[in-house]
Design a protein around this motif. Structure first.
Motif, PDB file in Angstrom:
ATOM      1  N   SER A 123       0.826  -1.198   0.000  1.00  0.00           N
ATOM      2  CA  SER A 123       0.000   0.000   0.000  1.00  0.00           C
ATOM      3  C   SER A 123       0.863   1.251   0.000  1.00  0.00           C
ATOM      4  O   SER A 123       1.963   1.269   0.550  1.00  0.00           O
ATOM      5  N   SER A 124       0.351   2.276  -0.646  1.00  0.00           N
ATOM      6  CA  SER A 124       0.992   3.594  -0.650  1.00  0.00           C
ATOM      7  C   SER A 124      -0.075   4.649  -0.912  1.00  0.00           C
ATOM      8  O   SER A 124      -0.923   4.483  -1.790  1.00  0.00           O
ATOM      9  N   GLU A 125      -0.013   5.738  -0.165  1.00  0.00           N
ATOM     10  CA  GLU A 125      -0.997   6.799  -0.329  1.00  0.00           C
ATOM     11  C   GLU A 125      -0.622   7.764  -1.448  1.00  0.00           C
ATOM     12  O   GLU A 125      -1.458   8.540  -1.907  1.00  0.00           O
ATOM     13  N   GLN A 175      -1.079   1.074  -9.581  1.00  0.00           N
ATOM     14  CA  GLN A 175      -1.765   1.515  -8.375  1.00  0.00           C
ATOM     15  C   GLN A 175      -3.261   1.591  -8.608  1.00  0.00           C
ATOM     16  O   GLN A 175      -3.723   1.960  -9.697  1.00  0.00           O
ATOM     17  N   GLU A 225      -5.060   2.954  -2.657  1.00  0.00           N
ATOM     18  CA  GLU A 225      -3.829   2.785  -1.886  1.00  0.00           C
ATOM     19  C   GLU A 225      -3.102   1.482  -2.217  1.00  0.00           C
ATOM     20  O   GLU A 225      -1.966   1.285  -1.805  1.00  0.00           O
ATOM     21  N   SER A 274       4.094   3.815   3.697  1.00  0.00           N
ATOM     22  CA  SER A 274       3.957   2.742   2.709  1.00  0.00           C
ATOM     23  C   SER A 274       4.577   1.451   3.241  1.00  0.00           C
ATOM     24  O   SER A 274       5.539   1.487   4.013  1.00  0.00           O
TER      25      SER A 274
END
Length: 300
Positions: A228-230, A258, A261, A287
């Motif tokens: 996950s990464s914002e 992607q 998230e 992340s």
């Protein structure tokens, strides 16, 4: 997270370039330039391959297809500016014409459950079709190159970004211009994907590629990560490895997909990482990424 469609779908791909080689010495010329065995390809055959500099570092990796009267190289469009002049460098001494013919072709991904049955019904024996070619990539995944005037398959359309994610999930490399001159072919797993011949003879960078195999000189490989990464993930973005309470730089992003998230990405990392290693993107402290099993054996 990312699942293959329940029916075959067509994914228009705008970021692919198509280079063509024609002329009576096209096979002989390309054989001395790239990692794959060009001479073994019959009309309708295709393979992964790499084009290296003299030190064995990649200018590009590509899909090579034999259309009979010409050879086609399908690759990331961003690579062409630097790679094409290098590929042309010695062509003046051979009976070969080498050109960027991207404007003459439509490029698509094909993927979905039942794709193999659809191809059997519509394409039939062999992979040549409507003046173009179908390139098998993975189970129920293929690339399709068609001339501009060809009739398109009557299939639902998918998004290019989704195809990118499917290729990451399949463990397929897709380097861009920011990585030219950084990786030897084994760092992108080309040897595990049939993109390197170790008995074809000399080609540009061959000594380095052979040394990596026979002397164990290569300590890196391409891995698939999920997590996950914002924030938006960029090619060449640094990755960090968790060591207790600390983090240490360990590699860079090759390619990413992607959705919200959720993310999938490929990265070149040390081969000796433990399966439970935790990673994150540098500058994105929240992340988290974990290694995913590759869908093929990572041979030397």
């Amino acid at each position: 997270m990312l699942t293959i469609a329940s029916t075959p779908m067509l994914y228009p791909l705008s970021d692919r370039a198509v280079l063509s080689l024609s002329g009576e010495e096209r096979v002989k010329y390309l054989q001395g330039q790239v990692t794959c065995d060009v001479a073994t390809l019959e009309a309708g055959d295709a393979t992964l391959g790499g084009h290296c500099d003299a030190k064995g570092k990649l200018w590009a990796h590509f899909w090579l297809a034999n259309l009979g009267e010409q050879l086609l190289l399908l690759l990331n469009r961003s690579l062409v500016e630097k790679q094409l002049p290098e590929l042309k460098k010695f062509a003046v001494f051979s009976k070969v014409e080498l050109n960027d013919t991207s404007d003459n072709w439509q490029v698509f991904g094909l993927a979905g459950e039942g794709l193999s049955h659809w191809l059997n019904a519509h394409v039939g024996d062999g992979n040549l079709w409507q003046g173009g070619i179908v390139i098998p990539v993975a189970a129920e995944h293929a690339l399709l190159l068609l001339p501009l005037d060809a009739e398109l398959p009557d299939l639902p359309r998918g998004e290019e970004q989704e195809w990118q994610g499917l290729m990451i999930q399949a463990g397929m490399p897709d380097m861009s211009a920011v990585h030219q001159g950084e990786y030897i072919p084994q760092m992108l797993n080309l040897q595990a994907l049939g993109g390197i011949s170790f008995n074809k003879g000399c080609y540009m960078g061959q000594e380095t590629v052979a040394r990596a195999k026979y002397r164990g000189a290569n300590k890196k490989a391409m891995f698939v990560l999920a997590g996950s990464s914002e924030d938006k993930i960029e090619a060449n973005q640094d990755l960090e490895l968790q060591l207790g309470d600390n983090w240490r730089r360990t590699g860079t992003v090759l390619n990413a997909w992607q959705q919200g998230e959720h993310c999938l990405l490929t990265a070149v990392l040390n081969k000796d990482l433990e399966p439970d290693t935790i990673l994150r993107l540098k500058g994105q402290d929240n992340s988290r990424l974990t290694l995913q099993p590759l869908p093929y054996d990572l041979v030397d």
